[in-house]
Design a protein around this motif. Structure first.
Motif, mmCIF file in Angstrom:
data_model
loop_
_atom_site.group_PDB
_atom_site.id
_atom_site.type_symbol
_atom_site.label_atom_id
_atom_site.label_comp_id
_atom_site.label_asym_id
_atom_site.label_seq_id
_atom_site.Cartn_x
_atom_site.Cartn_y
_atom_site.Cartn_z
ATOM 1 N N ILE A 50 -8.367 -5.117 -7.099
ATOM 2 C CA ILE A 50 -7.640 -6.067 -5.762
ATOM 3 C C ILE A 50 -7.213 -6.798 -6.388
ATOM 4 N N LEU A 51 -8.295 -7.689 -7.622
ATOM 5 C CA LEU A 51 -8.384 -9.100 -7.166
ATOM 6 C C LEU A 51 -7.356 -9.088 -8.208
ATOM 7 N N ARG A 52 -7.318 -7.780 -9.131
ATOM 8 C CA ARG A 52 -5.740 -8.392 -10.494
ATOM 9 C C ARG A 52 -4.635 -8.009 -9.619
ATOM 10 N N GLY A 53 -4.758 -7.793 -8.631
ATOM 11 C CA GLY A 53 -3.173 -7.427 -7.569
ATOM 12 C C GLY A 53 -3.195 -9.012 -6.488
ATOM 13 N N ILE A 191 1.812 2.493 -3.791
ATOM 14 C CA ILE A 191 2.839 1.695 -4.515
ATOM 15 C C ILE A 191 2.511 0.368 -3.659
ATOM 16 N N PRO A 192 2.388 -0.838 -4.681
ATOM 17 C CA PRO A 192 1.214 -2.089 -3.646
ATOM 18 C C PRO A 192 2.713 -2.926 -2.924
ATOM 19 N N ASP A 195 1.744 -8.077 0.247
ATOM 20 C CA ASP A 195 0.992 -8.365 -0.735
ATOM 21 C C ASP A 195 -0.239 -8.291 -2.071
ATOM 22 N N GLY A 196 0.198 -6.517 -2.917
ATOM 23 C CA GLY A 196 -0.080 -6.999 -3.867
ATOM 24 C C GLY A 196 -1.211 -5.590 -3.533
ATOM 25 N N ILE A 197 -1.456 -4.808 -2.156
ATOM 26 C CA ILE A 197 -2.953 -3.529 -2.191
ATOM 27 C C ILE A 197 -1.835 -2.848 -1.509
ATOM 28 N N ALA A 198 -1.731 -1.394 -2.257
ATOM 29 C CA ALA A 198 -1.332 0.159 -1.526
ATOM 30 C C ALA A 198 -2.301 0.183 -0.459
ATOM 31 N N ASP A 199 -1.642 1.019 0.123
ATOM 32 C CA ASP A 199 -1.811 1.706 1.475
ATOM 33 C C ASP A 199 -3.376 2.817 1.788
ATOM 34 N N ASN A 200 -3.246 3.240 0.575
ATOM 35 C CA ASN A 200 -4.223 4.004 -0.050
ATOM 36 C C ASN A 200 -5.893 3.203 -0.298
ATOM 37 N N ILE A 201 -5.718 2.178 -0.723
ATOM 38 C CA ILE A 201 -7.494 1.450 -0.621
ATOM 39 C C ILE A 201 -6.944 0.738 0.554
ATOM 40 N N GLU A 301 0.011 -4.959 -14.398
ATOM 41 C CA GLU A 301 -1.860 -4.964 -13.525
ATOM 42 C C GLU A 301 -0.605 -4.943 -11.979
ATOM 43 N N LYS A 302 0.370 -4.587 -12.005
ATOM 44 C CA LYS A 302 1.297 -4.437 -10.149
ATOM 45 C C LYS A 302 2.158 -3.677 -10.448
#
Length: 475
Positions: A50-53, A191-192, A195-201, A301-302
């Motif tokens: 998450i922080l890498r994203g 797929i991020p 905002d850089g974060i994927a939905d599964n996360i 990372e993305k």
């Protein structure tokens, strides 16, 4: 929050033996820890990605992970101190379970949405702020569970009590570790987004928040605590030395720290090596797997490939937590046969070998095999030090000393957070796999250290058994 009980040393005279609890009672008493660990596993397996994203570099990750141990070092002794002195309609430890769970659930929901909240403040710093809130809340909920087991169980059942707690921790962690992969399999996007974060996360964190609260509520409603009068029957009446009358709060915590039992000081070295290793694994595993096992290079990372590697790390975390849950059930008979210290030492060696073996792994299945040894170590880390520790603590100080013991968990993580990134970049040439290998050697060092710890509780149990048999022989 509640009326305060007196504190200080315990007058051991006039106490009666604590009643033994059934397995189901012990199970319900620790059930909330399953929810805590589900949230903790989501944090451990996903915070780095998450922080890498959000834009963090690999060598910056330990600094962001510093939040957890720093907050724990402050919060857990305070919670332990005040939970020793608390009693209200909910109980002694339970008010802290409930407060911590509600705040933790909120932080779990907000962390993966930090990018959407970004404006003048970058998403990376908003995310770091939610990590801070999450860790503080986890600590509020977590610390009293250790004290509750020691409060309610006699010496002879504490190995079983902490082993059941470790089993539930493993079950919760397996669920938290696999959530992102399960949701991806069910069709959630990997797929991020913008905002850089994927939905599964994101959805995994929402589900984890719900599990956290429900599990805590089960412990809250279906377990008991001894009220002050009954507590004194089993533990003795807490008394204060004349010089301590009227002194409370931080000064009393400082005095308790200075008077910590010899066994606690010895366990401190064991905990230092153990938690330095675990912190390295949590921080660097995703990038180590992405680069060393799957060969990703450049700014990965993305990419979806990095998310795939992150899911595999989550699955690997599920493996070691699943193994840990099973092994936790076996800890009681193994410790009875081999002794607490040797059981812990052998478990730590297995974990060390598992981490070192990742250097030679180049497939997901090989990684899962390495995690078997880590699972043995993890279950033992969650149980055996607390079993050994609980036998040397005055009962009226159980909460505060369980909190102070957290210093020996947070200090190695703080040291790793300060120096780990520099070591990875400057000494290891930016290769995070070497941080994983070093973690393996740290677990082996912990195994050697535990052999020199004085286990007064085990000695007392043996003496009680000898006295029992001697009494039967003369009757």
């Amino acid at each position: 929050m509640a009326t305060a009980a007196t504190s200080g040393g315990i007058a051991g005279k006039g106490t009666v033996p604590k009643p033994r609890l059934t397995t189901s009672q012990i199970f319900l008493m620790s059930f909330g820890f399953m929810g805590i660990q589900c949230g903790f596993a989501l944090q451990n397996t996903n915070t780095s990605r998450i922080l890498r994203g959000f834009g963090a570099d690999v060598d910056q990750l330990p600094a962001f992970w510093l939040v957890a141990p720093v907050v724990g070092m402050i919060v857990q002794p305070l919670i332990g101190h005040y939970s020793d002195r608390t009693w209200n309609r909910l109980g002694r430890r339970k008010p802290y379970f409930l407060t911590g769970s509600l705040l933790s659930a909120l932080a779990l929901i907000l962390l993966p949405n930090s990018g959407g909240l970004a404006g003048a403040i970058p998403a990376l710093w908003i995310g770091a702020g939610f990590v801070l809130i999450m860790d503080a809340s986890f600590n509020v909920a977590m610390e009293p569970f250790r004290a509750l087991v020691a409060d309610n169980l006699p010496d002879s059942q504490r190995t079983k009590g902490f082993a059941i707690q470790a089993f539930l921790i493993g079950v919760g962690a397996v669920g938290g570790s696999y959530l992102t992969s399960i949701l991806a399999w069910l069709g959630c996007s990997q797929i991020p987004g913008k905002d850089g974060i994927a939905d599964n996360i994101k959805f995994a964190f929402y589900i984890g928040a719900a599990i956290f609260v429900v599990a805590i509520l089960i412990t809250l409603f279906f377990s008991k605590e001894y009220p002050p009068e009954e507590y004194e029957r089993y533990h003795g009446k807490p008394v204060k030395a004349p010089a301590e009358q009227g002194k409370q709060g931080l000064s009393e915590i400082a005095r308790d720290f200075a008077r910590m039992p010899k066994t606690m000081r010895q366990l401190g070295l064991v905990q230092f090596f153990s938690w330095f290793a675990m912190f390295s694994m949590w921080v660097f595993m995703t990038d180590a797997v992405a680069t060393h096992v799957f060969g990703l290079t450049g700014h990965y990372e993305k990419t979806k490939a990095f998310n795939d590697a992150g899911n595999i790390v989550g699955n690997a975390s599920g493996v070691y937590n699943g193994v840990g849950a099973i092994y936790a059930v076996l800890l009681t008979p193994i410790a009875r046969r081999l002794g607490r210290k040797l059981t812990h030492a052998l478990s730590l060696i297995a974990g060390g070998i598992g981490l070192i073996s990742i250097f030679f792994v180049h497939s997901s299945w090989g990684l899962y095999g390495s995690m078997v040894g880590v699972g043995l170590a993890w279950a033992s880390i969650l149980a055996m030090p607390y079993v050994i520790l609980s036998g040397c603590i005055p009962a009226g100080k159980m909460g505060i000393y369980m909190g102070i013991f957290n210093f020996f968990i947070t200090l190695p993580q703080i040291c790793n957070g300060i120096f780990g990134g520099w070591i990875e970049k400057q000494l290891y040439g930016g290769n995070p796999i070497y941080s994983i290998v070093m973690a393996g050697f740290c677990l082996i060092a912990a195994a050697i250290s535990v052999l020199f710890v004085y286990d007064g509780g085990a000695i007392r149990i043996q003496q009680e058994k000898a006295g029992f048999f001697a009494e039967r022989a003369t009757s």
